[in-house]
Design a protein around this motif. Structure first.
Motif, PDB file in Angstrom:
ATOM      1  N   LEU A 187       0.828  -1.217   0.000  1.00 56.18           N
ATOM      2  CA  LEU A 187       0.000   0.000   0.000  1.00 56.18           C
ATOM      3  C   LEU A 187       0.856   1.258   0.000  1.00 56.18           C
ATOM      4  N   GLN A 188       2.043   1.131   0.582  1.00 49.44           N
ATOM      5  CA  GLN A 188       2.938   2.303   0.578  1.00 49.44           C
ATOM      6  C   GLN A 188       3.372   2.631  -0.852  1.00 49.44           C
ATOM      7  N   PHE A 189       3.574   1.606  -1.657  1.00 49.10           N
ATOM      8  CA  PHE A 189       3.904   1.862  -3.064  1.00 49.10           C
ATOM      9  C   PHE A 189       2.712   2.480  -3.789  1.00 49.10           C
ATOM     10  N   GLN A 190       1.533   1.920  -3.537  1.00 43.61           N
ATOM     11  CA  GLN A 190       0.347   2.398  -4.255  1.00 43.61           C
ATOM     12  C   GLN A 190       0.073   3.877  -3.952  1.00 43.61           C
ATOM     13  N   THR A 191       0.192   4.253  -2.678  1.00 39.22           N
ATOM     14  CA  THR A 191      -0.061   5.656  -2.344  1.00 39.22           C
ATOM     15  C   THR A 191       1.087   6.548  -2.841  1.00 39.22           C
ATOM     16  N   ALA A 192       2.306   6.017  -2.811  1.00 39.13           N
ATOM     17  CA  ALA A 192       3.440   6.805  -3.316  1.00 39.13           C
ATOM     18  C   ALA A 192       3.292   7.039  -4.820  1.00 39.13           C
ATOM     19  N   SER A 193       2.763   6.048  -5.512  1.00 36.81           N
ATOM     20  CA  SER A 193       2.551   6.176  -6.949  1.00 36.81           C
ATOM     21  C   SER A 193       1.515   7.266  -7.243  1.00 36.81           C
ATOM     22  N   LEU A 194       0.456   7.284  -6.451  1.00 38.74           N
ATOM     23  CA  LEU A 194      -0.560   8.336  -6.613  1.00 38.74           C
ATOM     24  C   LEU A 194      -0.005   9.700  -6.239  1.00 38.74           C
ATOM     25  N   ASN A 195       0.918   9.688  -5.282  1.00 39.57           N
ATOM     26  CA  ASN A 195       1.441  10.965  -4.805  1.00 39.57           C
ATOM     27  C   ASN A 195       2.275  11.682  -5.869  1.00 39.57           C
ATOM     28  N   ASP A 196       2.866  10.888  -6.750  1.00 43.77           N
ATOM     29  CA  ASP A 196       3.680  11.488  -7.802  1.00 43.77           C
ATOM     30  C   ASP A 196       3.402  10.738  -9.103  1.00 43.77           C
ATOM     31  N   PHE A 197       2.299  11.079  -9.717  1.00 41.14           N
ATOM     32  CA  PHE A 197       1.810  10.355 -10.882  1.00 41.14           C
ATOM     33  C   PHE A 197       2.827  10.317 -12.021  1.00 41.14           C
ATOM     34  N   ILE A 198       3.646  11.362 -12.153  1.00 38.82           N
ATOM     35  CA  ILE A 198       4.537  11.394 -13.324  1.00 38.82           C
ATOM     36  C   ILE A 198       5.982  11.006 -12.987  1.00 38.82           C
ATOM     37  N   LYS A 199       6.167  10.435 -11.810  1.00 36.22           N
ATOM     38  CA  LYS A 199       7.512   9.968 -11.433  1.00 36.22           C
ATOM     39  C   LYS A 199       7.941   8.814 -12.344  1.00 36.22           C
ATOM     40  N   GLU A 200       9.201   8.830 -12.724  1.00 36.30           N
ATOM     41  CA  GLU A 200       9.755   7.725 -13.504  1.00 36.30           C
ATOM     42  C   GLU A 200      10.582   6.868 -12.547  1.00 36.30           C
ATOM     43  N   TRP A 201      10.061   5.717 -12.223  1.00 31.97           N
ATOM     44  CA  TRP A 201      10.656   4.868 -11.197  1.00 31.97           C
ATOM     45  C   TRP A 201      11.788   4.016 -11.772  1.00 31.97           C
ATOM     46  N   GLN A 202      12.868   3.918 -11.039  1.00 30.00           N
ATOM     47  CA  GLN A 202      13.957   3.019 -11.395  1.00 30.00           C
ATOM     48  C   GLN A 202      13.721   1.667 -10.715  1.00 30.00           C
ATOM     49  N   PRO A 203      14.267   0.583 -11.292  1.00 30.13           N
ATOM     50  CA  PRO A 203      14.004  -0.755 -10.731  1.00 30.13           C
ATOM     51  C   PRO A 203      14.287  -0.851  -9.232  1.00 30.13           C
ATOM     52  N   GLU A 204      15.399  -0.272  -8.804  1.00 28.92           N
ATOM     53  CA  GLU A 204      15.780  -0.387  -7.388  1.00 28.92           C
ATOM     54  C   GLU A 204      14.754   0.276  -6.477  1.00 28.92           C
ATOM     55  N   GLU A 205      14.172   1.393  -6.952  1.00 32.74           N
ATOM     56  CA  GLU A 205      13.162   2.091  -6.137  1.00 32.74           C
ATOM     57  C   GLU A 205      11.922   1.222  -5.962  1.00 32.74           C
ATOM     58  N   LEU A 206      11.567   0.484  -7.000  1.00 30.25           N
ATOM     59  CA  LEU A 206      10.394  -0.386  -6.915  1.00 30.25           C
ATOM     60  C   LEU A 206      10.682  -1.577  -6.011  1.00 30.25           C
ATOM     61  N   LEU A 207      11.880  -2.134  -6.174  1.00 30.26           N
ATOM     62  CA  LEU A 207      12.236  -3.311  -5.371  1.00 30.26           C
ATOM     63  C   LEU A 207      12.252  -3.000  -3.884  1.00 30.26           C
ATOM     64  N   GLU A 208      12.546  -1.752  -3.537  1.00 28.78           N
ATOM     65  CA  GLU A 208      12.571  -1.376  -2.116  1.00 28.78           C
ATOM     66  C   GLU A 208      11.241  -1.663  -1.426  1.00 28.78           C
ATOM     67  N   TYR A 209      10.154  -1.631  -2.204  1.00 33.83           N
ATOM     68  CA  TYR A 209       8.842  -1.921  -1.607  1.00 33.83           C
ATOM     69  C   TYR A 209       8.645  -3.414  -1.337  1.00 33.83           C
ATOM     70  N   ALA A 210       9.607  -4.228  -1.779  1.00 32.35           N
ATOM     71  CA  ALA A 210       9.547  -5.669  -1.469  1.00 32.35           C
ATOM     72  C   ALA A 210      10.594  -6.038  -0.417  1.00 32.35           C
ATOM     73  N   TYR A 211      11.453  -5.061  -0.063  1.00 34.98           N
ATOM     74  CA  TYR A 211      12.507  -5.351   0.904  1.00 34.98           C
ATOM     75  C   TYR A 211      11.898  -5.686   2.267  1.00 34.98           C
ATOM     76  N   ASN A 212      12.455  -6.740   2.847  1.00 37.78           N
ATOM     77  CA  ASN A 212      12.086  -7.168   4.205  1.00 37.78           C
ATOM     78  C   ASN A 212      10.591  -7.489   4.357  1.00 37.78           C
ATOM     79  N   LYS A 213       9.967  -7.821   3.264  1.00 39.13           N
ATOM     80  CA  LYS A 213       8.568  -8.251   3.317  1.00 39.13           C
ATOM     81  C   LYS A 213       8.529  -9.770   3.357  1.00 39.13           C
ATOM     82  N   LYS A 214       7.601 -10.259   4.142  1.00 39.35           N
ATOM     83  CA  LYS A 214       7.492 -11.709   4.301  1.00 39.35           C
ATOM     84  C   LYS A 214       7.108 -12.356   2.963  1.00 39.35           C
TER      85      LYS A 214
END
Lengths: 393, 192
Positions: free
Chosen positions: A161-188
């Motif tokens: 959900l943190q990714f989903q809201t962050a995506s809405l927060n900056d609709f035109i952001k161009e995400w790099q792979p590492e930034e996206l992967l951070e939302y999977a870090y330390n997740k079960k």
């Protein structure tokens, strides 16, 4: 008094509102490099009324291709490619086709296997290192095959959900792979590798990184060389090089489920650089690709057999067809028989491609609007049943 | 509905007479869509402004219980802009050093508008229409830390930073039921 307050509110809203982009209709001009005989197709009226029905319900624009061995290829379109400039959708118009790219990613990985550059049962940690392995649970154990089949158990970053809201927060952001992967870090992880199957975009980002590691160039360049150019997919490209390519249909979202749409062409920056989304194409090119793949023109028959090795999830989704997971492809049991398929979403776009192995019927449709009330007409089981009923004879 | 409006906005006005002066609070804030308490400052900045006043229910040497009434506006690029009327019940502890942490629980009405051109589906086709906006319920919970510039003066101006978590409901029925936001305020409270 109430009227004045309302007028003030409307004035504020209008003053701070982005106006639509003025674009010449010629921007959307495109043409096929084949003689289109869709108008003479036996099912022309049936197919056209199917997509006209979608746009009559609120889908902004649709493009579709249907291939049947007896009647050949039909291509068609309905609705608008651009609402602000009132431009009709054409069958050749390109749009974002989101996660359908996973079939291209899987095909590329399988081709690398055929070239002897990897083994599907190699651990991904044999190729990648650093945070992507250390901070993502199961990444140290998962094999390439498990990533392809969504059986690694690795957490899907899009579910965060943190990714989903962050995506809405900056609709035109161009995400790099590492930034996206951070939302999977330390997740079960969902389960131990190989124990079950569950869709994970994270795994496909890692597969993109794997392709780059092996080939020493961007994964989308490898797509171009091994698939796009090889098959002559002239209208297909990956978003990384040109995020908003010339002629792309505008995208629209029904954000508040009230069939009031706003343009979203520039809002899909989270899949510009990763192999889990980011493909731009049209149903003609995708139909060519899917049939070539299924007829052994891209990968060898024995490799295709591997791709079509199925694993069924422990939990079934009562709102969808019975489904099994292959390598970058799904098998669904429809009332008209077994179909292989993959669908994909981007913000303001949706696409779906289906292949029926019993007679090679191949159906691809793409729309330039989604979310809210629109999804029920394009991506639900009911929507797909309607498409299948009209196209699979 | 009218009872709720009375409690939130009219009843506090009856407390005006209890005050010798009227506290005014002005804050500028950065709005973001986020899960509450997972982010503090976010980029890009989506600017907002809030103007309000407060009515004191009880005041002791180091603490006070109060209710605020606020009007606010924010502009979230590409997503929405909102204008709101909002009231909060708050508790403030005022330390002799001048530091004053507070907690506030609020409820209000918000009307949001698109920030981009909107097309409405009508009679089988999309048409450009004037955006009439969307009605939202606006619950919030806030924590702030303030500093009274004149420690011994009960009417002292106060500067504060407020971390406000709030929700927008209903958001997109059947799709996204609730949208959560955070606002990070930097404000000044003074009396007139």
């Amino acid at each position: 008094m109430k009227k004045y307050i309302y007028l003030i509110l409307v004035a504020i809203a209008l003053a701070a509102c982005h106006k639509g982009e003025d674009i010449q209709p010629t921007y959307y001009d495109c043409q096929f490099n084949f003689t289109d005989s869709s108008g003479w197709n036996t099912h022309n009226t049936l197919y056209q009324s199917l997509i006209d029905d979608m746009t009559a319900n609120g889908v902004v624009g649709v493009t579709m291709s249907v291939y049947q061995p007896n009647t050949g290829l039909w291509v068609g379109a309905s609705g608008k490619a651009d609402l602000h400039n009132d431009v009709d959708m054409k069958p050749c118009n390109i749009s974002r086709v989101g996660s359908t790219v996973k079939m291209f990613t899987a095909t590329t990985v399988l081709k690398l296997m055929e070239e002897g550059k990897l083994d599907l049962d190699d651990k991904i940690s044999s190729y990648l290192e650093g945070d992507v392995i250390d901070k993502i649970e199961n990444a140290d154990q998962a094999t390439i095959r498990q990533l392809l089949q969504h059986s690694s158990g690795i957490y899907n970053y899009i579910q965060n959900l943190q990714f989903q809201t962050a995506s809405l927060n900056d609709f035109i952001k161009e995400w790099q792979p590492e930034e996206l992967l951070e939302y999977a870090y330390n997740k079960k992880a969902y389960f131990e590798p190989g124990e079950d199957v569950r869709y994970s975009n994270t795994g496909y980002i890692m597969l993109g990184m794997l392709i780059e590691k092996i080939e020493g160039k961007p994964f989308y360049q490898v797509f171009e060389e091994k698939i796009f150019q090889a098959l002559g997919l002239n209208m297909t490209r990956f978003a990384a090089k040109d995020h908003i390519p010339f002629g792309i249909a505008r995208g629209y979202i029904d954000m508040y489920s009230n069939l009031q749409v706003v343009e979203s062409t520039y809002y899909s920056g989270w899949d510009y650089f990763t192999a889990d989304g980011g493909l731009i194409s049209n149903p003609y090119d995708m139909n060519i690709f899917f049939r070539a793949l299924m007829s052994g023109q891209i990968i060898q028959p024995s490799t295709l057999e591997m791709m079509l090795t199925w694993q069924t999830p422990d939990e079934t989704d009562p709102n969808f067809f019975p489904i099994s997971y292959g390598l970058g492809i799904f098998k669904i049991e429809t009332p008209q028989g077994i179909a292989y398929m993959h669908s994909g979403d981007a913000i303001g776009y949706y696409a779906n491609m289906m292949f029926f192995p019993d007679d090679s019927t191949t159906v691809v449709y793409a729309v330039n609007s989604n979310y809210g009330k629109i999804d029920q007409f394009v991506s639900t089981k009911e929507a797909m049943e309607k498409v299948i009923a009209a196209t699979k004879q | 509905m009218y009872r709720i409006l009375f409690i939130l906005f009219i009843f506090p006005l009856t407390l005006f007479g209890q005050e010798n002066s009227i506290p005014i609070s002005v804050s500028f804030f950065n709005e973001s869509t986020a899960i509450p308490f997972t982010r503090f400052f976010t980029a890009p900045v989506h600017p907002g402004i809030q103007i309000g006043t407060a009515f004191v229910y009880s005041e002791k040497e180091h603490s006070r219980l109060f209710q605020t009434v606020n009007a606010s506006y924010f502009y979230h690029n590409y997503l929405a802009q909102g204008i709101a009327l909002h009231s909060e019940f708050g508790y403030e502890y005022r330390h002799s050093s001048g530091l004053a942490p507070s907690a506030l629980l609020g409820l209000g009405y918000m009307h949001t508008f698109a920030t981009t051109e909107e097309f409405t589906f009508k009679n089988g086709r999309y048409e450009k229409k004037t955006d009439r906006g969307n009605s939202r319920l606006f619950p919030s919970i806030s924590f702030d830390i303030g500093y009274y510039l004149k420690r011994d003066d009960v009417r002292s101006p106060k500067i504060f930073i407020r971390y406000q978590s709030w929700a927008e409901y209903p958001y997109s029925p059947g799709f996204i039921p609730v949208m959560t936001h955070i606002n990070l305020h930097l404000g000044l409270q003074f009396s007139i």
